[in-house]
Design a protein around this motif. Structure first.
Motif, PDB file in Angstrom:
ATOM      1  N   SER A  33       0.846  -1.199   0.000  1.00  0.00           N
ATOM      2  CA  SER A  33       0.000   0.000   0.000  1.00  0.00           C
ATOM      3  C   SER A  33       0.875   1.240   0.000  1.00  0.00           C
ATOM      4  O   SER A  33       1.987   1.226   0.524  1.00  0.00           O
ATOM      5  N   VAL A  34       0.354   2.287  -0.567  1.00  0.00           N
ATOM      6  CA  VAL A  34       1.066   3.561  -0.558  1.00  0.00           C
ATOM      7  C   VAL A  34       0.052   4.665  -0.300  1.00  0.00           C
ATOM      8  O   VAL A  34      -1.104   4.568  -0.708  1.00  0.00           O
ATOM      9  N   GLY A  35       0.478   5.673   0.407  1.00  0.00           N
ATOM     10  CA  GLY A  35      -0.386   6.810   0.679  1.00  0.00           C
ATOM     11  C   GLY A  35       0.457   8.044   0.947  1.00  0.00           C
ATOM     12  O   GLY A  35       1.661   7.951   1.168  1.00  0.00           O
ATOM     13  N   VAL A  36      -0.173   9.184   0.904  1.00  0.00           N
ATOM     14  CA  VAL A  36       0.498  10.449   1.190  1.00  0.00           C
ATOM     15  C   VAL A  36      -0.027  10.955   2.522  1.00  0.00           C
ATOM     16  O   VAL A  36      -1.231  11.130   2.701  1.00  0.00           O
ATOM     17  N   LEU A  37       0.887  11.163   3.445  1.00  0.00           N
ATOM     18  CA  LEU A  37       0.498  11.635   4.769  1.00  0.00           C
ATOM     19  C   LEU A  37       0.101  13.107   4.705  1.00  0.00           C
ATOM     20  O   LEU A  37       0.708  13.887   3.955  1.00  0.00           O
ATOM     21  N   PRO A  38      -0.897  13.505   5.491  1.00  0.00           N
ATOM     22  CA  PRO A  38      -1.349  14.900   5.434  1.00  0.00           C
ATOM     23  C   PRO A  38      -0.289  15.892   5.905  1.00  0.00           C
ATOM     24  O   PRO A  38      -0.342  17.061   5.569  1.00  0.00           O
ATOM     25  N   PHE A  39       0.693  15.410   6.664  1.00  0.00           N
ATOM     26  CA  PHE A  39       1.734  16.303   7.163  1.00  0.00           C
ATOM     27  C   PHE A  39       3.065  16.088   6.427  1.00  0.00           C
ATOM     28  O   PHE A  39       4.124  16.472   6.922  1.00  0.00           O
ATOM     29  N   ALA A  40       3.025  15.507   5.220  1.00  0.00           N
ATOM     30  CA  ALA A  40       4.241  15.287   4.440  1.00  0.00           C
ATOM     31  C   ALA A  40       4.935  16.618   4.170  1.00  0.00           C
ATOM     32  O   ALA A  40       4.290  17.619   3.863  1.00  0.00           O
ATOM     33  N   ALA A  41       6.256  16.613   4.265  1.00  0.00           N
ATOM     34  CA  ALA A  41       7.026  17.831   4.013  1.00  0.00           C
ATOM     35  C   ALA A  41       6.926  18.249   2.545  1.00  0.00           C
ATOM     36  O   ALA A  41       6.973  19.437   2.233  1.00  0.00           O
ATOM     37  N   HIS A  42       6.772  17.277   1.655  1.00  0.00           N
ATOM     38  CA  HIS A  42       6.693  17.547   0.217  1.00  0.00           C
ATOM     39  C   HIS A  42       5.527  16.748  -0.369  1.00  0.00           C
ATOM     40  O   HIS A  42       5.734  15.748  -1.067  1.00  0.00           O
ATOM     41  N   PRO A  43       4.289  17.156  -0.098  1.00  0.00           N
ATOM     42  CA  PRO A  43       3.128  16.368  -0.515  1.00  0.00           C
ATOM     43  C   PRO A  43       3.019  16.190  -2.026  1.00  0.00           C
ATOM     44  O   PRO A  43       2.591  15.137  -2.496  1.00  0.00           O
ATOM     45  N   GLY A  44       3.417  17.171  -2.806  1.00  0.00           N
ATOM     46  CA  GLY A  44       3.355  17.045  -4.259  1.00  0.00           C
ATOM     47  C   GLY A  44       4.289  15.955  -4.766  1.00  0.00           C
ATOM     48  O   GLY A  44       3.919  15.136  -5.611  1.00  0.00           O
ATOM     49  N   GLN A  45       5.503  15.938  -4.240  1.00  0.00           N
ATOM     50  CA  GLN A  45       6.461  14.906  -4.637  1.00  0.00           C
ATOM     51  C   GLN A  45       6.001  13.536  -4.164  1.00  0.00           C
ATOM     52  O   GLN A  45       6.141  12.546  -4.882  1.00  0.00           O
ATOM     53  N   ALA A  46       5.452  13.471  -2.963  1.00  0.00           N
ATOM     54  CA  ALA A  46       4.958  12.199  -2.440  1.00  0.00           C
ATOM     55  C   ALA A  46       3.813  11.665  -3.296  1.00  0.00           C
ATOM     56  O   ALA A  46       3.745  10.473  -3.595  1.00  0.00           O
ATOM     57  N   HIS A  51       1.772   7.956  -7.510  1.00  0.00           N
ATOM     58  CA  HIS A  51       1.250   7.744  -8.867  1.00  0.00           C
ATOM     59  C   HIS A  51       2.204   6.887  -9.686  1.00  0.00           C
ATOM     60  O   HIS A  51       1.775   6.033 -10.459  1.00  0.00           O
ATOM     61  N   TYR A  52       3.503   7.112  -9.537  1.00  0.00           N
ATOM     62  CA  TYR A  52       4.489   6.288 -10.238  1.00  0.00           C
ATOM     63  C   TYR A  52       4.351   4.826  -9.816  1.00  0.00           C
ATOM     64  O   TYR A  52       4.328   3.931 -10.658  1.00  0.00           O
ATOM     65  N   LEU A  53       4.279   4.579  -8.512  1.00  0.00           N
ATOM     66  CA  LEU A  53       4.176   3.202  -8.019  1.00  0.00           C
ATOM     67  C   LEU A  53       2.947   2.490  -8.569  1.00  0.00           C
ATOM     68  O   LEU A  53       2.998   1.301  -8.878  1.00  0.00           O
ATOM     69  N   GLY A  55       1.355   3.269 -11.378  1.00  0.00           N
ATOM     70  CA  GLY A  55       1.229   3.413 -12.823  1.00  0.00           C
ATOM     71  C   GLY A  55       1.543   2.146 -13.597  1.00  0.00           C
ATOM     72  O   GLY A  55       2.546   1.478 -13.350  1.00  0.00           O
ATOM     73  N   ARG A  56       0.674   1.824 -14.540  1.00  0.00           N
ATOM     74  CA  ARG A  56       0.934   0.688 -15.430  1.00  0.00           C
ATOM     75  C   ARG A  56       2.140   1.016 -16.296  1.00  0.00           C
ATOM     76  O   ARG A  56       2.266   2.114 -16.800  1.00  0.00           O
ATOM     77  N   GLY A  57       3.004   0.050 -16.480  1.00  0.00           N
ATOM     78  CA  GLY A  57       4.208   0.274 -17.254  1.00  0.00           C
ATOM     79  C   GLY A  57       5.265   1.055 -16.505  1.00  0.00           C
ATOM     80  O   GLY A  57       6.307   1.384 -17.034  1.00  0.00           O
ATOM     81  N   ARG A  58       4.993   1.368 -15.277  1.00  0.00           N
ATOM     82  CA  ARG A  58       5.938   2.102 -14.425  1.00  0.00           C
ATOM     83  C   ARG A  58       6.181   1.279 -13.174  1.00  0.00           C
ATOM     84  O   ARG A  58       6.781   0.218 -13.235  1.00  0.00           O
ATOM     85  N   GLY A  59       5.709   1.758 -12.027  1.00  0.00           N
ATOM     86  CA  GLY A  59       5.911   1.037 -10.777  1.00  0.00           C
ATOM     87  C   GLY A  59       5.288  -0.350 -10.789  1.00  0.00           C
ATOM     88  O   GLY A  59       5.865  -1.308 -10.264  1.00  0.00           O
ATOM     89  N   GLN A  60       4.102  -0.480 -11.397  1.00  0.00           N
ATOM     90  CA  GLN A  60       3.465  -1.806 -11.447  1.00  0.00           C
ATOM     91  C   GLN A  60       4.353  -2.791 -12.194  1.00  0.00           C
ATOM     92  O   GLN A  60       4.412  -3.963 -11.835  1.00  0.00           O
ATOM     93  N   GLN A  61       5.059  -2.319 -13.224  1.00  0.00           N
ATOM     94  CA  GLN A  61       5.949  -3.208 -13.972  1.00  0.00           C
ATOM     95  C   GLN A  61       7.129  -3.649 -13.106  1.00  0.00           C
ATOM     96  O   GLN A  61       7.560  -4.797 -13.158  1.00  0.00           O
ATOM     97  N   VAL A  62       7.654  -2.739 -12.302  1.00  0.00           N
ATOM     98  CA  VAL A  62       8.755  -3.089 -11.396  1.00  0.00           C
ATOM     99  C   VAL A  62       8.288  -4.166 -10.423  1.00  0.00           C
ATOM    100  O   VAL A  62       8.975  -5.165 -10.202  1.00  0.00           O
ATOM    101  N   PHE A  63       7.097  -3.972  -9.840  1.00  0.00           N
ATOM    102  CA  PHE A  63       6.565  -4.986  -8.926  1.00  0.00           C
ATOM    103  C   PHE A  63       6.355  -6.310  -9.661  1.00  0.00           C
ATOM    104  O   PHE A  63       6.691  -7.375  -9.149  1.00  0.00           O
ATOM    105  N   ALA A  64       5.797  -6.269 -10.859  1.00  0.00           N
ATOM    106  CA  ALA A  64       5.557  -7.489 -11.642  1.00  0.00           C
ATOM    107  C   ALA A  64       6.866  -8.206 -11.940  1.00  0.00           C
ATOM    108  O   ALA A  64       6.924  -9.446 -11.896  1.00  0.00           O
TER     109      ALA A  64
END
Length: 89
Positions: A33-46, A51-53, A55-64
């Protein structure tokens, strides 16, 4: 210590560890699971990383590539949304 229980994803990172699969644990699954914490120092980057993780053809491919399989998407209107991955089968 002569032995211990580690997740396979951890054990494969160490050349000195001998991995012995245990049949009784072969049906176990883990959810990534992945999530963005409400108090993240860099919420946009998180959020971009999340989204990368997912993403099909991106993070999902790495996991696959490491034996993980996509989990079904949540039903419309469910609290969770987006792609999820389940552990190795």
């Amino acid at each position: 210590v002569d032995g211990g229980i580690l997740w396979d994803a951890v054990a494969v990172q160490y050349d000195a560890i001998q991995v012995i699969e245990v049949a009784e644990l072969s049906s176990s699954k883990a959810t990534v699971s992945v999530g963005v914490l409400p108090f993240a120092a860099h919420p946009g980057q998180a959020l971009r990383f999340a989204h990368y993780l997912a993403g099909r053809g991106r993070g999902q491919q790495v996991f696959a590539d490491h034996g993980f399989k996509p989990a079904p998407l949540a039903a419309p209107g469910a609290a969770a949304s987006g792609s999820r991955l389940v552990g190795q089968e």
